[in-house]
Design a protein around this motif. Sequence first.
Motif, mmCIF file in Angstrom:
data_model
loop_
_atom_site.group_PDB
_atom_site.id
_atom_site.type_symbol
_atom_site.label_atom_id
_atom_site.label_comp_id
_atom_site.label_asym_id
_atom_site.label_seq_id
_atom_site.Cartn_x
_atom_site.Cartn_y
_atom_site.Cartn_z
ATOM 1 N N PHE A 1 -36.705 0.931 39.684
ATOM 2 C CA PHE A 1 -37.624 1.705 38.854
ATOM 3 C C PHE A 1 -36.917 2.292 37.635
ATOM 4 N N LEU A 2 -35.711 2.795 37.814
ATOM 5 C CA LEU A 2 -34.958 3.338 36.677
ATOM 6 C C LEU A 2 -34.707 2.257 35.631
ATOM 7 N N GLN A 3 -34.432 1.037 36.088
ATOM 8 C CA GLN A 3 -34.225 -0.066 35.152
ATOM 9 C C GLN A 3 -35.528 -0.409 34.428
ATOM 10 N N THR A 4 -36.654 -0.281 35.132
ATOM 11 C CA THR A 4 -37.954 -0.501 34.499
ATOM 12 C C THR A 4 -38.194 0.526 33.395
ATOM 13 N N LEU A 5 -37.863 1.784 33.656
ATOM 14 C CA LEU A 5 -38.010 2.820 32.628
ATOM 15 C C LEU A 5 -37.169 2.490 31.402
ATOM 16 N N LEU A 6 -35.952 2.020 31.618
ATOM 17 C CA LEU A 6 -35.080 1.700 30.486
ATOM 18 C C LEU A 6 -35.653 0.552 29.659
ATOM 19 N N ARG A 7 -36.324 -0.377 30.303
ATOM 20 C CA ARG A 7 -36.949 -1.484 29.568
ATOM 21 C C ARG A 7 -38.158 -1.012 28.758
ATOM 22 N N GLU A 8 -38.883 -0.015 29.283
ATOM 23 C CA GLU A 8 -40.167 0.350 28.697
ATOM 24 C C GLU A 8 -40.089 1.480 27.679
ATOM 25 N N MET A 9 -39.113 2.357 27.792
ATOM 26 C CA MET A 9 -39.062 3.509 26.897
ATOM 27 C C MET A 9 -38.832 3.071 25.451
ATOM 28 N N VAL A 10 -39.578 3.664 24.542
ATOM 29 C CA VAL A 10 -39.499 3.288 23.139
ATOM 30 C C VAL A 10 -38.094 3.498 22.602
ATOM 31 N N VAL A 11 -37.473 4.625 22.916
ATOM 32 C CA VAL A 11 -36.144 4.903 22.385
ATOM 33 C C VAL A 11 -35.135 3.883 22.889
ATOM 34 N N CYS A 12 -35.297 3.426 24.133
ATOM 35 C CA CYS A 12 -34.370 2.423 24.671
ATOM 36 C C CYS A 12 -34.547 1.090 23.966
ATOM 37 N N ARG A 13 -35.794 0.724 23.680
ATOM 38 C CA ARG A 13 -36.024 -0.539 22.962
ATOM 39 C C ARG A 13 -35.394 -0.471 21.571
ATOM 40 N N ARG A 14 -35.445 0.690 20.953
ATOM 41 C CA ARG A 14 -34.815 0.838 19.629
ATOM 42 C C ARG A 14 -33.293 0.741 19.744
ATOM 43 N N ILE A 15 -32.749 1.308 20.800
ATOM 44 C CA ILE A 15 -31.299 1.214 21.013
ATOM 45 C C ILE A 15 -30.895 -0.235 21.237
ATOM 46 N N TYR A 16 -31.662 -0.948 22.056
ATOM 47 C CA TYR A 16 -31.330 -2.351 22.335
ATOM 48 C C TYR A 16 -31.492 -3.222 21.098
ATOM 49 N N ASP A 17 -32.366 -2.794 20.176
ATOM 50 C CA ASP A 17 -32.551 -3.543 18.928
ATOM 51 C C ASP A 17 -31.370 -3.369 17.973
ATOM 52 N N ALA A 18 -30.642 -2.278 18.116
ATOM 53 C CA ALA A 18 -29.534 -1.990 17.204
ATOM 54 C C ALA A 18 -28.384 -2.974 17.460
ATOM 55 N N PRO A 19 -27.831 -3.580 16.403
ATOM 56 C CA PRO A 19 -26.713 -4.526 16.595
ATOM 57 C C PRO A 19 -25.481 -3.821 17.144
ATOM 58 N N HIS A 20 -24.957 -4.351 18.179
ATOM 59 C CA HIS A 20 -23.757 -3.790 18.799
ATOM 60 C C HIS A 20 -23.114 -4.895 19.631
ATOM 61 N N PRO A 21 -22.553 -5.918 18.977
ATOM 62 C CA PRO A 21 -22.086 -7.119 19.671
ATOM 63 C C PRO A 21 -21.018 -6.879 20.725
ATOM 64 N N GLU A 22 -20.218 -5.807 20.571
ATOM 65 C CA GLU A 22 -19.152 -5.575 21.552
ATOM 66 C C GLU A 22 -19.696 -5.183 22.924
ATOM 67 N N LEU A 23 -20.964 -4.772 22.986
ATOM 68 C CA LEU A 23 -21.554 -4.409 24.280
ATOM 69 C C LEU A 23 -21.591 -5.594 25.237
ATOM 70 N N ARG A 24 -21.767 -6.795 24.688
ATOM 71 C CA ARG A 24 -21.775 -7.988 25.529
ATOM 72 C C ARG A 24 -20.446 -8.129 26.258
ATOM 73 N N ASP A 25 -19.343 -7.956 25.522
ATOM 74 C CA ASP A 25 -18.022 -8.065 26.150
ATOM 75 C C ASP A 25 -17.814 -6.964 27.178
ATOM 76 N N THR A 26 -18.302 -5.762 26.876
ATOM 77 C CA THR A 26 -18.158 -4.646 27.814
ATOM 78 C C THR A 26 -18.904 -4.925 29.112
ATOM 79 N N ALA A 27 -20.149 -5.411 28.989
ATOM 80 C CA ALA A 27 -20.942 -5.713 30.178
ATOM 81 C C ALA A 27 -20.276 -6.790 31.026
ATOM 82 N N LEU A 28 -19.819 -7.848 30.377
ATOM 83 C CA LEU A 28 -19.156 -8.928 31.117
ATOM 84 C C LEU A 28 -17.882 -8.433 31.793
ATOM 85 N N HIS A 29 -17.168 -7.548 31.113
ATOM 86 C CA HIS A 29 -15.920 -7.002 31.680
ATOM 87 C C HIS A 29 -16.205 -6.318 33.019
ATOM 88 N N TYR A 30 -17.195 -5.465 33.041
ATOM 89 C CA TYR A 30 -17.513 -4.758 34.287
ATOM 90 C C TYR A 30 -18.107 -5.695 35.330
#
Length: 260
Positions: free
Chosen positions: A183-212
């Motif tokens: 459910f918490l992950q669903t909220l993160l997908r649906e919240m407007v502010v989160c969608r705006r954050i995910y829209d912001a370019p931040h390519p290094e996040l991909r490497d960070t996610a894969l690292h963990y």
Amino acid sequence: MTKTTDLTPPSVVSTRRRREESISEQIKDMIIERQFRPGDRLPAERELMERFRASKGSIREALSALRSQGLIRTRTGPGGGVFLSEIAPQRAMALLSNYFLFRTPTITDIYAVRCQLEPEIAASVAGHLSEADFTRLERTMRLYDAPPVTAEEEYAQRIAELDFHSVLAELCPNPVLGLYCGFLQTLLREMVVCRRIYDAPHPELRDTALHYQIRLMRALRAEDAETARAIMAEHMDAAEAYMVAMEASIAGGFLRADGD
């Protein structure tokens, strides 16, 4: 079906609703007592009327309430009747999301809970995953194993990173813990502010996610619950810091745009 009009006294309406709610709960008790399973047919309307000493209208109202909750479905024609349905996690989460329609949580609210629960999810699945489960997790990781070419692809990769956590929640042996995290992950997908954050370019996040996630997968394959818990806790702390900072940055940008 019980009908009310504008002239029906409120006390009568309240009594009817309590009666119908009581019958709905008694039907649920009967389902548990008889160990019914999804797909099983409920007793016929006449039997329910006799069992609960209720009118046809009250039984139909009670069944209507259960239908709106997604617990039963009606099938007409030969072999028809009222059958039990299993509520899909997505439906349960959609109902929960409605609760927050006018009580929108902040990212800090979400991560205050997520930082506590996600490490427990990781620890709980260690030693309980099949090869098919690992394949499911690896499939989500392959969606962002190469740098994104477009902004749309980067956004899709951010959602896929959440999907990795959703799969872990589905695989959790504790259904309560799994549902809450999903459910918490669903909220993160649906919240407007989160969608705006995910829209912001931040390519290094991909490497960070894969690292963990690569580290976590190694711990899970080793069935090392404590290491899995520690890695996920570290991941959540980093994610919270980034999301809260981005939330503040977006809010600040709106204020400057308003000239405030």
